[in-house]
Design a protein around this motif. Sequence first.
Motif, PDB file in Angstrom:
ATOM      1  N   HIS A  26       0.830  -1.210   0.000  1.00  0.00           N
ATOM      2  CA  HIS A  26       0.000   0.000   0.000  1.00  0.00           C
ATOM      3  C   HIS A  26       0.861   1.256   0.000  1.00  0.00           C
ATOM      4  CE1 HIS A  26      -2.478   3.042   2.351  1.00  0.00           C
ATOM      5  NE2 HIS A  26      -3.158   2.879   1.233  1.00  0.00           N
ATOM      6  N   MET A  30       0.832   4.090  -2.967  1.00  0.00           N
ATOM      7  CA  MET A  30       0.575   5.504  -2.727  1.00  0.00           C
ATOM      8  C   MET A  30       1.680   6.379  -3.322  1.00  0.00           C
ATOM      9  SD  MET A  30      -2.334   5.958  -1.102  1.00  0.00           S
ATOM     10  CE  MET A  30      -2.215   7.497  -0.187  1.00  0.00           C
ATOM     11  N   ARG A  33       1.179   6.419  -7.078  1.00  0.00           N
ATOM     12  CA  ARG A  33       0.077   7.329  -7.405  1.00  0.00           C
ATOM     13  C   ARG A  33       0.531   8.782  -7.296  1.00  0.00           C
ATOM     14  NH1 ARG A  33      -5.239   8.567  -3.693  1.00  0.00           N
ATOM     15  NH2 ARG A  33      -6.044  10.251  -4.990  1.00  0.00           N
ATOM     16  N   ALA A  40      -2.522  14.330  -6.026  1.00  0.00           N
ATOM     17  CA  ALA A  40      -2.347  13.434  -4.892  1.00  0.00           C
ATOM     18  C   ALA A  40      -1.446  14.083  -3.843  1.00  0.00           C
ATOM     19  CB  ALA A  40      -1.748  12.110  -5.357  1.00  0.00           C
ATOM     20  N   PHE A  42       0.787  12.767  -1.987  1.00  0.00           N
ATOM     21  CA  PHE A  42       2.158  12.271  -2.055  1.00  0.00           C
ATOM     22  C   PHE A  42       2.929  12.810  -3.255  1.00  0.00           C
ATOM     23  CE2 PHE A  42       2.157   8.143   0.675  1.00  0.00           C
ATOM     24  CZ  PHE A  42       1.657   8.868   1.747  1.00  0.00           C
ATOM     25  N   ASP A  99      -0.745  12.019   3.684  1.00  0.00           N
ATOM     26  CA  ASP A  99      -2.001  12.190   2.964  1.00  0.00           C
ATOM     27  C   ASP A  99      -3.118  12.296   4.001  1.00  0.00           C
ATOM     28  OD1 ASP A  99      -4.420  11.873   1.580  1.00  0.00           O
ATOM     29  OD2 ASP A  99      -3.479  10.645   0.036  1.00  0.00           O
ATOM     30  N   ALA A 102      -6.230  10.005   3.319  1.00  0.00           N
ATOM     31  CA  ALA A 102      -5.962   8.587   3.544  1.00  0.00           C
ATOM     32  C   ALA A 102      -5.501   8.302   4.967  1.00  0.00           C
ATOM     33  CB  ALA A 102      -4.903   8.094   2.550  1.00  0.00           C
ATOM     34  N   TRP A 181       5.634   3.176   8.005  1.00  0.00           N
ATOM     35  CA  TRP A 181       4.251   3.387   7.576  1.00  0.00           C
ATOM     36  C   TRP A 181       3.390   3.602   8.811  1.00  0.00           C
ATOM     37  CZ3 TRP A 181       0.089   0.066   8.662  1.00  0.00           C
ATOM     38  CH2 TRP A 181      -1.038   0.137   7.834  1.00  0.00           C
ATOM     39  N   TYR A 183      -0.609   4.413   9.776  1.00  0.00           N
ATOM     40  CA  TYR A 183      -1.995   4.586   9.345  1.00  0.00           C
ATOM     41  C   TYR A 183      -2.827   4.968  10.563  1.00  0.00           C
ATOM     42  CZ  TYR A 183      -6.716   3.403   7.801  1.00  0.00           C
ATOM     43  OH  TYR A 183      -8.054   3.460   7.499  1.00  0.00           O
TER      44      TYR A 183
END
Length: 208
Positions: A26, A30, A33, A40, A42, A99, A102, A181, A183
Amino acid sequence: MTSSASPFPPRELPAHYNDLGGSLAHAWAMLERGAKDRHAAFHTPVVGTVDERGQPSQRVMVLRAADVSRRRLRFHTDARSGKLQHIGLLPRVSVLAYDPSAKLQLRLGAVAALHYADDVAAAAWAKTLPQGRLCYEQIPGSGAPIAEPLAELPADARFAKGEDGAANFAVLVLTVDSLEWLYLAIEGHRRAHWCWDGTDWQGAWLAP
């Protein structure tokens, strides 16, 4: 009688929520993208270097490409900028991307390589839009002290081909060797870290 119902209705969590390998995939998705979509979050991460005094130095840069198979990120820069002197002294750099929609933060560690007046730089320059080339024509170079703001570009010059800027154009390629990472979720945050061991990514969960 009071209701015991939660004020937050249950929602479907993303597939990567409790999946360590999925979280890594993931993260790179990202980044890919971000390189392709200028809208976006990122697309414009923060890149950090260490200057000649040993002080951290950060700036927002446009992510031009992300290659998961080679662990590489590509940026464009003015060859006269101070960040290139920093990298010449210490090629270790950091990248920070967030982000808000997200709820995802990435912190990357990487080794930087500069491409100037070579095939990599020439190929990237060939794909650069004319308007984007004009900043590389600027005199003096990026970061140089000036007595007052530079004159505005005349309307006809703003859409010139900008060929003269090629001499000041450079490509910065970062090879990522660590990735963290994070989240954010009301159900409970998730945090993980990976290091490249020379053959593959080695990851582990971290307390958020």
